[in-house]
Design a protein around this motif. Structure first.
Motif, short mmCIF file in Angstrom:
data_model
loop_
_atom_site.label_atom_id
_atom_site.label_comp_id
_atom_site.label_asym_id
_atom_site.label_seq_id
_atom_site.Cartn_x
_atom_site.Cartn_y
_atom_site.Cartn_z
N PRO A 143 0.81 -1.41 -0.13
CA PRO A 143 -0.11 0.04 0.12
C PRO A 143 0.94 1.40 -0.04
O PRO A 143 1.95 1.08 0.77
N GLU A 144 0.29 2.26 -0.77
CA GLU A 144 0.95 3.77 -0.58
C GLU A 144 0.53 4.50 0.43
O GLU A 144 -0.12 5.16 0.50
N ILE A 145 1.37 4.03 1.81
CA ILE A 145 0.68 4.90 2.99
C ILE A 145 2.09 5.69 3.48
O ILE A 145 3.10 4.98 3.52
N THR A 177 -8.68 -6.82 4.02
CA THR A 177 -9.62 -7.82 4.49
C THR A 177 -10.18 -8.46 3.03
O THR A 177 -11.30 -8.96 2.96
N GLY A 178 -9.06 -9.10 2.19
CA GLY A 178 -9.34 -9.61 0.74
C GLY A 178 -9.11 -11.37 1.23
O GLY A 178 -9.32 -11.73 2.41
N ALA A 179 -9.20 -11.83 -0.03
CA ALA A 179 -9.16 -13.41 0.26
C ALA A 179 -7.83 -13.90 0.93
O ALA A 179 -8.05 -14.99 1.67
N SER A 180 -6.74 -13.37 1.10
CA SER A 180 -5.64 -13.98 1.68
C SER A 180 -5.81 -13.43 3.32
O SER A 180 -5.80 -14.32 4.17
N ALA A 181 -5.99 -12.16 3.50
CA ALA A 181 -6.37 -11.80 5.23
C ALA A 181 -7.49 -12.70 5.71
O ALA A 181 -7.18 -13.13 6.80
N ARG A 200 -10.66 -1.25 4.56
CA ARG A 200 -10.99 -0.19 3.79
C ARG A 200 -12.43 -0.37 3.07
O ARG A 200 -13.40 0.37 3.16
N SER A 201 -12.89 -1.71 2.68
CA SER A 201 -14.14 -1.99 2.39
C SER A 201 -14.34 -3.37 2.74
O SER A 201 -13.55 -4.36 2.72
N ALA A 202 -15.56 -3.57 3.26
CA ALA A 202 -16.01 -4.98 3.77
C ALA A 202 -16.35 -6.10 2.72
O ALA A 202 -16.89 -5.74 1.76
N THR A 335 -2.59 -6.72 1.10
CA THR A 335 -3.11 -5.83 0.03
C THR A 335 -3.04 -6.15 -1.32
O THR A 335 -3.21 -5.51 -2.02
N GLY A 336 -2.74 -7.53 -1.58
CA GLY A 336 -3.01 -8.06 -2.87
C GLY A 336 -1.88 -7.97 -3.76
O GLY A 336 -0.51 -7.68 -3.23
N PHE A 337 -2.09 -7.76 -5.08
CA PHE A 337 -1.34 -7.81 -5.89
C PHE A 337 -1.30 -6.84 -7.25
O PHE A 337 -2.24 -6.35 -7.32
P1 NAP Z 1 -6.84 -8.44 -2.61
O1 NAP Z 1 -8.18 -9.42 -2.56
O2 NAP Z 1 -6.86 -7.41 -3.62
O3 NAP Z 1 -7.43 -7.73 -1.07
C1 NAP Z 1 -6.42 -6.77 -0.78
C2 NAP Z 1 -6.94 -6.02 0.37
O4 NAP Z 1 -6.14 -4.79 0.80
C3 NAP Z 1 -8.29 -5.41 0.19
O5 NAP Z 1 -9.11 -5.52 1.39
C4 NAP Z 1 -8.38 -3.86 -0.12
O6 NAP Z 1 -9.29 -2.97 0.24
C5 NAP Z 1 -7.04 -3.51 0.93
N1 NAP Z 1 -6.12 -2.62 0.57
C6 NAP Z 1 -5.16 -2.35 -0.69
N2 NAP Z 1 -4.71 -1.30 -0.43
C7 NAP Z 1 -4.93 -0.79 0.75
C8 NAP Z 1 -4.85 0.42 1.42
N3 NAP Z 1 -3.76 1.31 0.88
N4 NAP Z 1 -5.18 0.68 2.53
C9 NAP Z 1 -6.28 -0.03 3.13
N5 NAP Z 1 -6.26 -1.21 2.41
C10 NAP Z 1 -5.69 -1.62 1.33
O7 NAP Z 1 -5.67 -9.40 -2.42
P2 NAP Z 1 -5.37 -10.69 -1.64
O8 NAP Z 1 -6.51 -10.97 -0.40
O9 NAP Z 1 -4.06 -10.85 -1.57
O10 NAP Z 1 -6.22 -11.61 -2.73
C11 NAP Z 1 -5.80 -11.31 -4.11
C12 NAP Z 1 -6.26 -12.30 -5.13
O11 NAP Z 1 -5.41 -13.47 -4.93
C13 NAP Z 1 -7.71 -12.82 -4.70
O12 NAP Z 1 -8.66 -12.04 -5.14
C14 NAP Z 1 -7.73 -14.23 -5.35
O13 NAP Z 1 -7.95 -14.04 -6.85
C15 NAP Z 1 -6.42 -14.75 -5.07
N6 NAP Z 1 -6.55 -15.50 -3.86
C16 NAP Z 1 -7.01 -16.61 -3.99
C17 NAP Z 1 -7.24 -17.48 -2.90
C18 NAP Z 1 -8.02 -18.82 -3.06
O14 NAP Z 1 -8.26 -19.29 -2.01
N7 NAP Z 1 -8.24 -19.06 -4.21
C19 NAP Z 1 -6.56 -17.17 -1.68
C20 NAP Z 1 -5.98 -15.89 -1.57
C21 NAP Z 1 -5.90 -15.20 -2.45
P3 NAP Z 1 -10.30 -2.55 -0.84
O15 NAP Z 1 -11.12 -3.94 -1.02
O16 NAP Z 1 -10.93 -1.40 -0.27
O17 NAP Z 1 -9.62 -2.53 -2.21
#
Ligand code: NAP
Length: 496
Positions: A143-145, A177-181, A200-202, A335-337
């Motif tokens: 994240p760019e914080i 709070t995405g798939a990994s968290a 940030r969003s539920a 924070t994802g990819f």
């Molecule tokens: P993600 O789904 O992209 O979630 C990132 C989280 O970080 C979101 O809650 C996002 O909030 C938050 N975030 C990002 N930047 C932020 C910031 N500057 N300040 C505050 N919050 C911030 O990432 P992920 O959980 O690593 O998952 C990524 C993808 O990997 C998934 O969608 C999925 O395709 C894959 N994955 C799959 C599995 C599986 O079981 N198959 C498991 C893990 C991951 P916002 O929602 O508000 O953007």
């Protein structure tokens, strides 16, 4: 030295799948180049506690390599990685593979019609064709914080979880709070002193209903592979219609919406906390998550859900927008990819020095998610618009594998030609795709997600249809969609 027939970048599902596709076609002239020190791709890299796949294991495996031994309905990371390792060994891919090899630059030379590939350590290869199997979710997004670099405690991204990280008695801040968290929060919550979850969003969360697969059933699958295929088929057809609610009629997701709301109500008795955990965007706009233990973990006495924005990170913790500072010893960025920027600039240079990252700066585009105009003899697996919101992405991958297999066979039959998709074919494919996406929940569901390019809003990620529509589109390799330039004569090349 003669060039390699096909260089495959990456040894995850895509790279191994491509190698197996070639081996099944009797072509063993390939080399796999992998940055990490083992096979598995994302399942090698992601090692956070609770890491698992949220697609049922029978469908999250290759149709041509069923595995009767899945211990649970949803396979844990270790089992998926072991499955890929078993494929790696059974197809004798070890002497085709160079682990610990980070490719830092590749360039197309029209004469002699070869890709030159360079690794960070100076090694060099030449290949007639390159298959990019690096995955769209490989580059972590930090994240760019402001102030993140001033944090004095431990800070890491969920994909780079340090082995044996001691969290006992720590004050841990989780951003995201995405798939990994939602997979690791329930695992670490009982161990830590305090857990601050910055949301940030539920997300929408459905019950996962994970359970062990009894031994007798695994033995039965081993003896009756047809039964396992039937189960896979059942899962496929249970998931497939869900795309209708995502692409055409969000109203069709009403059953899932009410199931998710009941799940939240049942698992979170406190109405105030429940209200803050309730999603505000249309279901499916972001990936719908599956969990049986995320909400219960969030009700733990040591957990605080923070919904105020993050103002900055300080050396001791995180300061939110309301001015509260929460101290932390460990900061985890979940924070994802960089899905819409999957490649760094300068990594792939095609015809006339065209940089793929530059060509994709407004969002990745390709023909059939696989070939890119300006990049001859380059094939991208799980490329633009091949991700799914409703089923197993391996279905898309298998369609690509046989399409690329046919394209490579065409190149074998025409050794003096290259293949480069016509700009018009690529444009047409994307025009139709974007028209369908324009009314989808991903584009119109009221959220910002990694499916959309952050600046242009271009949806470069999701396939807006049934998986069988994609399969039908890729069933037969279509040389007419390609320029087939004659390539120059070979000259001596060296391979590391
Ligand atoms: P993600 O789904 O992209 O979630 C990132 C989280 O970080 C979101 O809650 C996002 O909030 C938050 N975030 C990002 N930047 C932020 C910031 N500057 N300040 C505050 N919050 C911030 O990432 P992920 O959980 O690593 O998952 C990524 C993808 O990997 C998934 O969608 C999925 O395709 C894959 N994955 C799959 C599995 C599986 O079981 N198959 C498991 C893990 C991951 P916002 O929602 O508000 O953007």
């Amino acid at each position: 030295m003669t060039p390699v027939g096909t260089a495959i970048l990456g040894a995850g599902f895509s790279g191994l799948g491509m190698a197996i596709e070639l081996a099944r076609r009797g072509d063993r002239d390939f080399r796999i180049l992998e940055r990490e020190n083992g096979a598995g791709g994302t399942w090698w890299l992601n090692r956070y506690p609770g890491c698992a796949c949220d697609v049922p294991a029978h469908l999250y495996s290759f149709s041509f390599a069923p595995w009767p031994g899945w211990s649970r309905r949803y396979a844990p990371r270790g089992e998926i990685q072991a499955y890929l390792q078993a494929l790696f060994e059974s197809w004798a891919l070890d002497h085709h593979t160079r682990f610990g090899t980070e490719v830092t630059a590749m360039e197309w030379h029209p004469s002699p019609g070869l890709w030159e590939i360079r690794a960070g350590d100076g090694r060099r290869w030449h290949a007639r064709r390159v298959v990019l199997a690096a995955g769209g979710l490989a580059r972590p997004a930090w994240p760019e914080i402001p102030g993140l670099d001033t944090f004095r405690g431990r800070a890491f991204h969920s994909q780079q979880w340090p082995s044996g990280e001691p969290l006992e008695d720590r004050r841990v801040a989780v951003i995201g709070t995405g798939a990994s968290a939602i997979q690791f929060i329930p695992e670490i919550q009982p161990r830590v002193r305090a857990l601050h979850v910055y949301q940030r969003s539920a997300p929408w969360v459905l019950p996962r209903r994970d359970r062990p697969v009894p031994g007798w059933r695994r033995r039965l699958y081993g003896r009756l592979p047809g039964l396992q295929r039937l189960v896979r088929w059942g899962i496929y057809w249970r998931l497939e219609p869900r795309v209708l609610g995502l692409v055409h009629h969000p109203a069709l997701s009403f059953l899932h919406r009410s199931l998710a709301r009941r799940h939240l109500k049942k698992q979170v008795p406190d109405p105030a906390l429940r209200a803050r955990l309730a999603p505000e965007h249309e279901m499916g706009c972001k990936r719908v998550l599956l969990s049986d233990d995320y909400y219960p973990a969030m009700t733990g006495g040591n957990v605080e859900l923070v919904t105020e924005g993050i103002r900055r990170v300080t050396p001791d913790g995180i300061l939110d927008d309301s001015g509260s500072l929460r101290r932390a010893d460990t900061l985890i960025a979940a924070t994802g990819f960089q899905a819409t920027r999957p490649l760094p600039p300068g990594l792939v240079r095609g015809r006339d020095g065209l940089d793929l990252a530059q060509a994709w700066q407004d969002g990745p585009v390709a023909y059939k998610g696989t070939t890119v105009s300006g990049f001859p003899n380059l094939f991208v697996l799980l490329g633009p618009n091949t991700a799914l919101g409703h089923s197993s992405v391996l279905l898309m991958l298998e369609s690509q594998l046989q399409y690329v297999g046919q394209a490579l066979a065409w190149l074998d039959r025409n050794p003096d030609r290259a293949l480069e998709v016509r700009p018009g074919a690529q444009k047409d494919w994307n025009r139709r795709l974007q028209a369908r996406l324009s009314t989808s929940v991903w584009n119109r569901g009221g959220c910002s997600s990694w499916y959309l390019h952050p600046e242009t809003g271009h949806n470069a990620t999701v396939w807006p249809g049934f998986t069988w529509q994609f399969r039908r589109g890729l069933r037969r390799f279509d040389p007419k969609a390609y320029l087939r330039p004659r390539i120059g004569r070979e000259r001596a090349v060296s391979n590391a």
